[in-house]
Design an enzyme around this catalytic site. Structure first.
Site, mmCIF file in Angstrom:
data_model
loop_
_atom_site.group_PDB
_atom_site.id
_atom_site.type_symbol
_atom_site.label_atom_id
_atom_site.label_comp_id
_atom_site.label_asym_id
_atom_site.label_seq_id
_atom_site.Cartn_x
_atom_site.Cartn_y
_atom_site.Cartn_z
ATOM 1 N N LYS A 65 4.015 6.987 -31.732
ATOM 2 C CA LYS A 65 2.879 6.726 -30.622
ATOM 3 C C LYS A 65 3.466 7.932 -29.729
ATOM 4 C CE LYS A 65 2.820 1.569 -30.306
ATOM 5 N NZ LYS A 65 1.506 1.715 -30.122
ATOM 6 N N ARG A 119 -0.583 -6.233 -38.021
ATOM 7 C CA ARG A 119 -1.507 -6.828 -39.030
ATOM 8 C C ARG A 119 -0.956 -6.977 -40.368
ATOM 9 N NH1 ARG A 119 -6.388 -2.936 -38.018
ATOM 10 N NH2 ARG A 119 -5.350 -3.006 -36.043
#
Ligand code: BES
Ligand code: ZN
Ligand code: ZN
Length: 470
Positions: A247, A321
């Site tokens: 990130k 996920r």
């Protein structure tokens, strides 16, 4: 700070301050409020005005609806905490507003001071809610329920707010064990060897570069004759650095909150067990830390998930996920639930789609979505439905594996993430499952409604309301 419900006329209770919630109409209609108007008070929603000489605090509300009372009670408690008053009383307007008052006071007055070496001292010790009504006992039981739910929400907030150097997958498991002990829940924790035996390779890959071992936590609340069995699944990324798809610095700050789904699920099972609900609850948590290192999983890796579905990793920051794919698979094979909900700070796209206050709701069952939306609005939480469709599904196609962990297009990212999870939902569970993306609603750096800086506890009130109505 003690909050109590008192079966008395408000005039018969002695405190430093009397609080009243006023609409602008009430303000202009009654002569006795003239001094407030003279002081410039307009009874705007969430505004307050102290009349110190008479020990009176006026709180503005647009109307006496629960949502307005909850939010005004939060402003009230913040003002009182800054004051030198020790005791305060307010009248309960109606049965419907009891919960809103309790939530406004407890959630609006919440502070997380674990890391403050000199936390502010608060003088306020006693809040009396007065109600002199024939149905006192009915209101009292609502009051007690609201206290349990508000405290469970604060419990969730506390864990979300805990710093990532303190809360990692291993300490998360200890915390779950502690809750299981105090609330008499069954507790099963799978360590990495057991996760390997279960073929949970997607979850294991995400946690591989962390110095902390990944854990799958399964807590059970089993009442004697449950009406329903509910599975609650939570994303528990104790830190999401993004992994090798690292990130940007500014987006990494606050990523301790990527465990908020798991924290919410703990708050829900805590509340359900304290409310002694007739519903069997299973909480499944994937506690993992997404880090970088020589052994980190990589973009281009292909993972064989627990269900056998192969996943092409195209972005290691789409890790939630992957963890959920395996935990959802495990949850469905371990418990035959009537309903299964998952909670996850899954996508920034959900925040773009719905804004930062609203939880995204996804799934196939219109009935379930309808019921949940009712529970959400009754509990004062905001939800918005994001619809699946077969065209968006094509964005998840992989040339090399069964499915890609990221969409090929930069649109509809919250939905494609939800549809990725759908790939791991068994046929017979399709209409019994909902996915909640709490990326926007779980954490805030600016106070809103009864939320203060940090974790909000999103999901807890909504699910408690849903479970109470089963
Ligand atoms: N934990 C983040 C999602 C998130 C973002 C939560 C902002 C709260 C606030 C998640 O793991 C993530 O990084 N998702 C990516 C997915 C993308 C790589 C497909 C995102 O949303 O950018
Ligand atoms: Zn991520
Ligand atoms: Zn994440």
């Amino acid at each position: 700070m003690k909050i109590q419900l008192v079966n008395k006329n408000i005039e018969d209770i002695k405190t430093d301050v009397l609080v009243e919630f006023l609409t602008s109409d009430e303000l202009s209609e009654h002569e006795k409020f003239k001094t407030l108007s003279q002081a410039g008070f307009k009874a705007e929603q969430d505004s307050i005005c102290f009349l110190h000489e008479s020990g009176f605090l006026a709180c503005g509300v647009e109307s006496k609806k629960s949502d307005n009372i909850r939010s005004a009670a939060a402003s009230m408690i913040k003002a009182l905490k800054e004051s030198n008053y020790e005791s305060v009383k307010l009248g309960v307007i109606s049965k419907r507003t009891v919960s809103a008052l309790v939530e406004g006071i407890i959630l609006g007055g919440y502070e997380f001071n674990d890391y403050k070496s000199k936390p502010k001292k608060i003088k306020l010790t006693e809040i009396s809610l007065a109600i002199n009504a024939l149905n006192f006992e009915e209101i009292e039981s609502l009051f007690n329920e609201s206290i349990i739910i508000a405290n469970a929400t604060c419990y969730t907030r506390d864990i979300v707010n805990t710093a990532p150097q303190e809360l990692n997958p291993e300490t998360f498991a200890l915390l779950a064990k502690k809750l299981a002990n105090t609330n008499e829940l069954e507790c099963n924790i799978l360590d990495e060897d057991e996760l390997k035996e279960e073929n949970m390779n997607a979850m294991l890959a995400v946690g591989r570069a962390s110095i902390h071992k990944s854990k799958l936590i399964h807590l059970t609340y089993k009442p004697a004759n449950p009406k329903k069995i509910i599975s609650l699944v939570g994303k528990g990324l104790t830190y999401d650095s993004g992994g090798l798809s690292l990130k940007a610095a500014a987006s990494m700050v606050t990523m301790k909150m990527d465990k908020a789904g798991a924290c919410a699920v703990l708050g829900m099972i805590k509340a359900a067990s304290e409310l002694k609900l007739d519903v069997e609850i299973h909480a499944f948590i994937g506690a993992v830390e997404n880090m970088i290192g020589g052994n980190a999983y990589k973009p281009d890796d292909v993972l064989v998930s627990r269900s056998g579905t192969t996943i092409e990793v195209r972005n290691t920051d789409a890790e939630g996920r992957l963890v959920l794919a395996d935990v959802l698979s495990y949850a469905q094979d371990t418990v035959k639930a009537d309903t299964m909900f998952d909670f996850a700070t899954l996508t920034g796209a959900c925040v773009v789609a719905l804004g930062p206050f609203t939880t995204g709701v996804m799934g196939h069952s219109h009935k379930l979505k309808h019921d949940i939306s009712k529970s959400a609005s009754e509990s004062g939480e905001l939800t918005g439905s994001l619809p699946f469709n077969k065209h968006l599904k094509t964005f998840l196609k992989s040339e090399i594996a069964d499915i890609s962990n990221t969409s090929s297009k930069p649109y509809g990212g919250a939905i494609t993430a939800g549809m990725f999870l759908d790939e791991f939902i068994h046929k017979d569970m399709k209409n019994k499952w909902l996915h909640f993306d709490i990326a926007g609603s779980a954490y805030t750096e600016t106070p809103w409604d009864c939320n203060v800086y940090g974790g909000t506890g999103a999901g807890v009130r909504m699910i408690c309301e849903y479970l109470k109505n089963i």
